[in-house]
Design a protein around this motif. Structure first.
Motif, PDB file in Angstrom:
ATOM      1  N   GLU A  54       0.831  -1.208   0.000  1.00 49.17           N
ATOM      2  CA  GLU A  54       0.000   0.000   0.000  1.00 49.17           C
ATOM      3  C   GLU A  54       0.862   1.253   0.000  1.00 49.17           C
ATOM      4  N   ASP A  55       1.900   1.287   0.832  1.00 49.41           N
ATOM      5  CA  ASP A  55       2.773   2.459   0.893  1.00 49.41           C
ATOM      6  C   ASP A  55       3.639   2.583  -0.359  1.00 49.41           C
ATOM      7  N   LEU A  56       4.082   1.456  -0.894  1.00 53.90           N
ATOM      8  CA  LEU A  56       4.867   1.499  -2.126  1.00 53.90           C
ATOM      9  C   LEU A  56       4.061   2.124  -3.257  1.00 53.90           C
ATOM     10  N   LEU A  57       2.800   1.729  -3.367  1.00 50.12           N
ATOM     11  CA  LEU A  57       1.961   2.226  -4.456  1.00 50.12           C
ATOM     12  C   LEU A  57       1.445   3.634  -4.211  1.00 50.12           C
ATOM     13  N   GLN A  58       1.624   4.130  -2.987  1.00 49.58           N
ATOM     14  CA  GLN A  58       1.262   5.519  -2.674  1.00 49.58           C
ATOM     15  C   GLN A  58       2.486   6.433  -2.654  1.00 49.58           C
ATOM     16  N   SER A  59       3.654   5.894  -3.006  1.00 47.48           N
ATOM     17  CA  SER A  59       4.883   6.680  -2.976  1.00 47.48           C
ATOM     18  C   SER A  59       4.870   7.745  -4.072  1.00 47.48           C
ATOM     19  N   ASP A  60       5.683   8.773  -3.886  1.00 43.08           N
ATOM     20  CA  ASP A  60       5.770   9.844  -4.886  1.00 43.08           C
ATOM     21  C   ASP A  60       6.265   9.308  -6.225  1.00 43.08           C
ATOM     22  N   VAL A  61       7.190   8.339  -6.175  1.00 42.06           N
ATOM     23  CA  VAL A  61       7.700   7.754  -7.421  1.00 42.06           C
ATOM     24  C   VAL A  61       6.584   7.066  -8.189  1.00 42.06           C
ATOM     25  N   GLN A  62       5.771   6.259  -7.497  1.00 43.06           N
ATOM     26  CA  GLN A  62       4.688   5.550  -8.172  1.00 43.06           C
ATOM     27  C   GLN A  62       3.651   6.524  -8.710  1.00 43.06           C
ATOM     28  N   LYS A  63       3.353   7.561  -7.954  1.00 38.17           N
ATOM     29  CA  LYS A  63       2.392   8.558  -8.430  1.00 38.17           C
ATOM     30  C   LYS A  63       2.890   9.232  -9.706  1.00 38.17           C
ATOM     31  N   SER A  64       4.193   9.513  -9.775  1.00 31.34           N
ATOM     32  CA  SER A  64       4.754  10.117 -10.982  1.00 31.34           C
ATOM     33  C   SER A  64       4.660   9.164 -12.166  1.00 31.34           C
ATOM     34  N   LEU A  65       4.936   7.883 -11.927  1.00 36.22           N
ATOM     35  CA  LEU A  65       4.831   6.891 -12.999  1.00 36.22           C
ATOM     36  C   LEU A  65       3.406   6.818 -13.530  1.00 36.22           C
ATOM     37  N   ILE A  66       2.441   6.836 -12.631  1.00 38.38           N
ATOM     38  CA  ILE A  66       1.036   6.778 -13.050  1.00 38.38           C
ATOM     39  C   ILE A  66       0.673   8.021 -13.846  1.00 38.38           C
ATOM     40  N   ASN A  67       1.011   9.184 -13.333  1.00 42.85           N
ATOM     41  CA  ASN A  67       0.649  10.436 -14.012  1.00 42.85           C
ATOM     42  C   ASN A  67       1.279  10.526 -15.398  1.00 42.85           C
ATOM     43  N   ALA A  68       2.471   9.968 -15.537  1.00 45.58           N
ATOM     44  CA  ALA A  68       3.174  10.036 -16.822  1.00 45.58           C
ATOM     45  C   ALA A  68       2.689   8.997 -17.816  1.00 45.58           C
ATOM     46  N   SER A  69       1.768   8.131 -17.410  1.00 40.99           N
ATOM     47  CA  SER A  69       1.334   7.027 -18.276  1.00 40.99           C
ATOM     48  C   SER A  69      -0.137   7.098 -18.663  1.00 40.99           C
ATOM     49  N   LEU A  70      -0.808   8.187 -18.355  1.00 41.46           N
ATOM     50  CA  LEU A  70      -2.242   8.296 -18.621  1.00 41.46           C
ATOM     51  C   LEU A  70      -2.472   8.787 -20.052  1.00 41.46           C
ATOM     52  N   VAL A  71      -2.983   7.919 -20.899  1.00 41.69           N
ATOM     53  CA  VAL A  71      -3.113   8.264 -22.319  1.00 41.69           C
ATOM     54  C   VAL A  71      -4.090   9.415 -22.544  1.00 41.69           C
ATOM     55  N   ASP A  72      -5.116   9.507 -21.719  1.00 42.81           N
ATOM     56  CA  ASP A  72      -6.128  10.544 -21.933  1.00 42.81           C
ATOM     57  C   ASP A  72      -5.656  11.921 -21.486  1.00 42.81           C
ATOM     58  N   GLU A  73      -4.488  11.980 -20.839  1.00 45.90           N
ATOM     59  CA  GLU A  73      -3.964  13.264 -20.371  1.00 45.90           C
ATOM     60  C   GLU A  73      -2.582  13.579 -20.936  1.00 45.90           C
ATOM     61  N   THR A  74      -2.071  12.723 -21.797  1.00 43.90           N
ATOM     62  CA  THR A  74      -0.722  12.884 -22.327  1.00 43.90           C
ATOM     63  C   THR A  74      -0.772  13.399 -23.756  1.00 43.90           C
ATOM     64  N   PRO A  75      -0.213  14.591 -24.017  1.00 44.67           N
ATOM     65  CA  PRO A  75      -0.139  15.074 -25.406  1.00 44.67           C
ATOM     66  C   PRO A  75       0.591  14.059 -26.275  1.00 44.67           C
ATOM     67  N   GLY A  76       0.057  13.833 -27.465  1.00 44.06           N
ATOM     68  CA  GLY A  76       0.625  12.820 -28.345  1.00 44.06           C
ATOM     69  C   GLY A  76      -0.089  11.496 -28.231  1.00 44.06           C
ATOM     70  N   CYS A  77      -0.703  11.252 -27.086  1.00 48.39           N
ATOM     71  CA  CYS A  77      -1.480  10.022 -26.894  1.00 48.39           C
ATOM     72  C   CYS A  77      -2.987  10.283 -27.005  1.00 48.39           C
ATOM     73  N   GLN A  78      -3.413  11.470 -26.622  1.00 50.83           N
ATOM     74  CA  GLN A  78      -4.849  11.754 -26.550  1.00 50.83           C
ATOM     75  C   GLN A  78      -5.554  11.501 -27.868  1.00 50.83           C
ATOM     76  N   SER A  79      -4.931  11.861 -28.969  1.00 49.94           N
ATOM     77  CA  SER A  79      -5.579  11.707 -30.273  1.00 49.94           C
ATOM     78  C   SER A  79      -5.036  10.532 -31.072  1.00 49.94           C
ATOM     79  N   CYS A  80      -4.155   9.747 -30.455  1.00 54.10           N
ATOM     80  CA  CYS A  80      -3.563   8.609 -31.166  1.00 54.10           C
ATOM     81  C   CYS A  80      -4.601   7.509 -31.361  1.00 54.10           C
ATOM     82  N   ALA A  81      -4.621   6.937 -32.546  1.00 52.50           N
ATOM     83  CA  ALA A  81      -5.589   5.871 -32.842  1.00 52.50           C
ATOM     84  C   ALA A  81      -5.372   4.649 -31.976  1.00 52.50           C
ATOM     85  N   TYR A  82      -4.169   4.491 -31.434  1.00 48.77           N
ATOM     86  CA  TYR A  82      -3.839   3.278 -30.704  1.00 48.77           C
ATOM     87  C   TYR A  82      -3.875   3.473 -29.194  1.00 48.77           C
TER      88      TYR A  82
END
Length: 480
Positions: free
Chosen positions: A386-414
């Motif tokens: 639980e603490d590992l997945l709530q760490s700042d590092v994990q939060k950054s990884l999640i935020n950087a991987s969201l296709v609906d919020e990432t320029p270049g991914c939002q309109s990508c067909a894939y």
């Protein structure tokens, strides 16, 4: 009928052969004619009733005022694609030691047999075994990596026994995998592995000359010793207890057919035509070892054609990279490949308990540590999941991987199939937030989806039957 129909969200892409591929919010696809794309973009529906029904079934069209059943089905389809990151980490990698008999130039992490400072402590090993059960996942894969874990069989056996004993009360489905050269394998080991249903994952880079060049040992017989290990394992554990991976080097690029033929000769049913990973020590040698996407693409296409040839001869051989992409395209249920998840499967789908006493969100993340990049450490072994997945590092990884919020991914067909890979981004650009189009991960997978969609469009019935078989989720080596 047209007046009651509306256009649902979708993205599209023009392929190099002129075809237009469109993908809906459910992850269903359709090949469109130019006038059909124009109708959808202009929300001017003039399709025949038959075409409307097809596009409705694939969530490109819906009723004007909505339908609760259709909405629930769409949510169900979307959830099925997210099971890998919603059910808790299911792949747990333990790194007992970095010791290895090989001195591969492209290896990310391994140390010599004489090395004494890169082995996990018993305290950390026990904590790792106990932490695994904090995951809510009903099925757990525990994989031992290195180095070569069989060089510290004492630690591997200790972990398997501790986890198996704990599981008597936990009642999970636990699968053990050891990534090894098999050079140390003996009958006593096989007896223990058979008792606990252990699978063995090995590396075969091709015929003897290529394998020995890629994976040198002082005795220059890595290939021969690995084959002896395969024979021993199959004798005592069964034909399907051993699976193999290969790494594509510059030398490999010239021999795709010979590599595939070697897998056929060895009776292996899976081959993963995977590129060289630019992590750890391999990254330091990129100028000498690296190659372009075009070089890899030519190698992959030639290898895939050879694999299709053998399948037409009745030889069962699956290309794993192709099956991963086909699973995304053709199957409702995701196979669990960590690198193509949004939010990221790093951490959410896999955790690595490293010899250094720390937990990392993926095997690639722990490799970065070997060149001094500690930015992706989640925390010390013993920290709760639980603490590992709530760490700042994990939060950054999640935020950087969201296709609906990432320029270049939002309109990508894939973007229903793919996702940014923040670990790759960190390795290539020293930040998890690099522009996705500039990353090797994005460029390679865009090409793979383009290529496989083109093949699907032109495939005959035999090829599509094979592709559907390959697309079914398995527990084989997509996650290894």
């Amino acid at each position: 009928m047209a007046y009651s129909t509306k256009v649902s969200p979708f993205n599209y892409r023009r392929l190099t052969d002129g075809n237009i591929i469109a993908v809906s919010a459910s992850g269903d696809y359709a090949f469109l004619q130019e006038d059909e794309l124009t109708q959808l973009l202009n929300k001017s529906i003039k399709f025949s009733l038959e075409r409307q029904a097809y596009l409705r079934s694939r969530f490109f069209l819906s009723a004007e005022h909505g339908n609760q059943g259709t909405k629930r089905l769409l949510l169900s389809r979307q959830a099925a694609k997210k099971e890998t990151v919603q059910n808790g980490p299911s792949l747990h990698i333990i790194v007992p030691t970095l010791q290895c008999a090989h001195s591969c130039k492209y290896c990310q992490v391994s140390r010599s047999l004489e090395d004494k400072g890169h082995t996990i402590s018993l305290e950390h090993l026990n904590l790792a075994c106990d932490t695994i059960f904090q995951s809510p996942a009903k099925t757990l894969t525990v994989e031992f990596q290195g180095g070569d874990p069989l060089l510290r069989l004492d630690l591997v056996k200790h972990a398997i026994l501790r986890i198996s004993e704990r599981n008597q009360s936990e009642n999970r489905t636990v699968r053990f995998v050891i990534a090894t050269t098999l050079h140390q394998l003996n009958e006593e080991m096989c007896s223990f592995f058979k008792q606990f249903g252990v699978f063995l994952s090995i590396s075969i880079d091709g015929p003897a000359e290529l394998h020995n060049k890629n994976r040198p040992t002082p005795t220059r017989d890595a290939y021969e010793r690995t084959l002896r290990g395969i024979e021993l394992a199959r004798t005592h554990l069964g034909m399907h207890a051993v699976s193999a991976l290969m790494t594509t080097t510059k030398e490999s690029l010239l021999h795709p057919e010979a590599i595939v033929d070697e897998y056929v000769r060895l009776g292996l049913n899976d081959i993963f035509l995977r590129p060289l990973s630019s992590y750890g020590f391999a990254k330091r040698n990129q100028a000498r070892l690296g190659y372009s996407l075009k070089d890899f693409s030519n190698f992959y296409l030639r290898g895939l054609e050879r694999i299709l040839y053998w399948n037409r001869q009745g030889v069962e051989l699956r290309e794993v990279y192709t099956s991963i992409i086909l699973n995304k395209i053709l199957s409702t249920f995701d196979c669990g490949y960590v690198d193509l998840q949004s939010p990221t499967g790093a951490g959410l789908g896999v955790l690595v308990y490293n010899y250094d006493g720390y937990v990392y969100p993926s095997d690639e993340a722990r490799m970065l540590k070997e060149t001094g990049d500690l930015s992706l450490r989640l925390g010390p072994i013993g920290t709760s999941i639980e603490d590992l997945l709530q760490s700042d590092v994990q939060k950054s990884l999640i935020n950087a991987s969201l296709v609906d919020e990432t320029p270049g991914c939002q309109s990508c067909a894939y973007n229903r199939f793919c996702a940014p890979n923040p670990v790759d981004s960190q390795a290539q650009f020293h930040t998890v937030y690099a522009a996705v189009e500039s990353t090797e991960h994005c460029q390679r997978h865009t090409w793979l989806f383009d290529t496989l969609f083109t093949k699907v469009k032109t495939a005959d019935d035999w090829t599509m039957d094979l592709f559907y078989r390959w697309s079914r989720p398995t527990t084989a080596q997509e996650v290894l």
